[in-house]
Design an enzyme around this catalytic site. Structure first.
Site, PDB file in Angstrom:
ATOM      1  N   LYS A  54       0.843  -1.211   0.000  1.00 57.61           N
ATOM      2  CA  LYS A  54       0.000   0.000   0.000  1.00 57.61           C
ATOM      3  C   LYS A  54       0.873   1.253   0.000  1.00 57.61           C
ATOM      4  CE  LYS A  54      -3.644  -2.487   2.476  1.00 57.61           C
ATOM      5  NZ  LYS A  54      -4.151  -2.808   3.817  1.00 57.61           N
ATOM      6  N   GLN A  98      -3.863  -1.385  10.345  1.00 59.28           N
ATOM      7  CA  GLN A  98      -3.796  -2.688   9.695  1.00 59.28           C
ATOM      8  C   GLN A  98      -4.248  -3.802  10.649  1.00 59.28           C
ATOM      9  OE1 GLN A  98      -2.935  -3.357   6.366  1.00 59.28           O
ATOM     10  NE2 GLN A  98      -3.627  -5.408   6.893  1.00 59.28           N
ATOM     11  N   ASP A 121     -10.757   3.183   5.585  1.00 60.86           N
ATOM     12  CA  ASP A 121     -10.965   1.735   5.590  1.00 60.86           C
ATOM     13  C   ASP A 121     -12.439   1.383   5.857  1.00 60.86           C
ATOM     14  OD1 ASP A 121      -9.312  -0.341   5.028  1.00 60.86           O
ATOM     15  OD2 ASP A 121      -8.583  -0.642   7.068  1.00 60.86           O
TER      16      ASP A 121
END
Ligand code: NAP
Length: 296
Positions: A54, A98, A121
């Site tokens: 990413k 994450q 997200d």
């Protein structure tokens, strides 16, 4: 030999990156550079790889990204304090924590702490609620949003279709179902969500026009579980032993690709299907967050 019914996730993701790059250029005219903060706790090997990928895509597109690393032993309070700092930083438009987080940290409290406007997200309960309500002002989680784009850009009919989603996880299955049942363009599907307690899961699958597999079981979906011509989207990422591979293992999806592919209408390869789309949608969400923040 190229396979005729493959949904090329890499190519579709590149198309989305090109659109995102144009939006980044438009922001640059106004001297706005999108900023994306990654937060990684511990050294989970898959997380190291995902965040690295990413970061590379961010750099390529001209998104300012920075990874904040905390040790596995970090407390929840330390993590929340870091999120508070990122929430308050005007140069940070998007924050991605994450998964997975260590077991001693309450993931739900962490996701709830990310400001909804920076939650690229889509896991803050405000954005989860907006998705459920069909409110387009929220952020949709990147993997289901990526699957949705794959279907749309492949012109797979969604309205009225029987969709079976394998898996009811918060990251893929549930938001995927929310997206496709909306009374909206590119939705209006009839959605069945299957899980480990589902009675006659193969029977549900055989009825489906579209199957989205997101359970994390290697090659679970077999050819005798699909209707001829069905669209098959493979979200799963599973590491299996492979003595031929240098590392001794390799990644496969939730679909028994070799046997399912000849019977499917459309099918995603794995890798090269959903994975690149997850990244493309993260980049797009980040740029949208920067656009909204700079327009305010
Ligand atoms: P998750 O939260 O662990 O959910 C897994 C779901 O699968 C659960 O609902 C579970 O049922 C169900 N399940 C497990 N084994 C089953 C079985 N034998 N039969 C029927 N249902 C079964 O997982 P997730 O986070 O949604 O992720 C799912 C998969 O997608 C994983 O392989 C993950 O690595 C992959 N993934 C890929 C991407 C990408 O970008 N490509 C992104 C995110 C996730 P119960 O609820 O009954 O336990």
């Amino acid at each position: 030999m190229p396979v005729a019914n493959l949904i090329d996730g890499r190519a579709i993701a590149e198309g989305i990156h090109a659109e995102t790059a144009r939006r980044i250029e438009a922001l640059a005219v106004r001297e706005v550079k999108p900023g994306l903060a990654f937060v990684r706790v511990g050294e989970d090997p898959a997380s190291v790889v995902y965040v690295g990928m990413k970061e590379r895509h961010s750099a390529k597109l001209g998104i300012n990204s920075r990874t904040h690393l905390l040790p596995e032993s970090a407390s929840e309070a330390e993590l929340l304090a870091l999120i508070d700092r990122l929430n308050a930083d005007p140069a940070v438009h998007g924050i991605l924590v994450q998964a997975p987080l260590p077991a001693h940290i309450g993931a739900a409290r962490v996701y709830a702490r990310v400001r909804p406007e920076k939650d690229v997200d889509g896991f803050n309960p405000v954005n989860v609620g907006k998705l459920m309500l069909g409110d387009p002002t929220g952020f949709v989680p990147c993997t289901p949003a990526g699957v949705h784009e794959l279907l749309i850009r492949t012109s797979v009919p969604i309205a009225g279709a029987e969709v079976v989603i394998l898996g009811r996880g918060n990251i893929v299955g549930k938001p995927m179902a929310s997206l496709l049942i909306q009374k909206a363009r590119n939705a209006n599907a009839t959605v069945t969500v299957c899980h480990s307690q589902t009675r006659d899961l193969p029977g549900h699958c055989r009825r489906a026009d579209i199957i989205i597999a997101a359970i994390g079981v290697a090659r679970f979906l077999k050819a005798d579980m699909i209707k001829p011509g069905a669209t098959v989207i493979d979200v799963g990422v599973n590491r299996i032993p492979d003595p031929q591979a240098k590392s001794g293992s390799r990644l496969v999806g939730d679909v028994d690709f070799e046997n399912v592919q000849p019977k499917a209408g459309w099918i995603t390869p794995n890798p090269g299907g959903v994975g690149p789309m997850t990244i493309a949608l993260l980049m797009r969400n980040t740029v949208r967050a920067a656009e909204l923040a700079s327009a305010a």
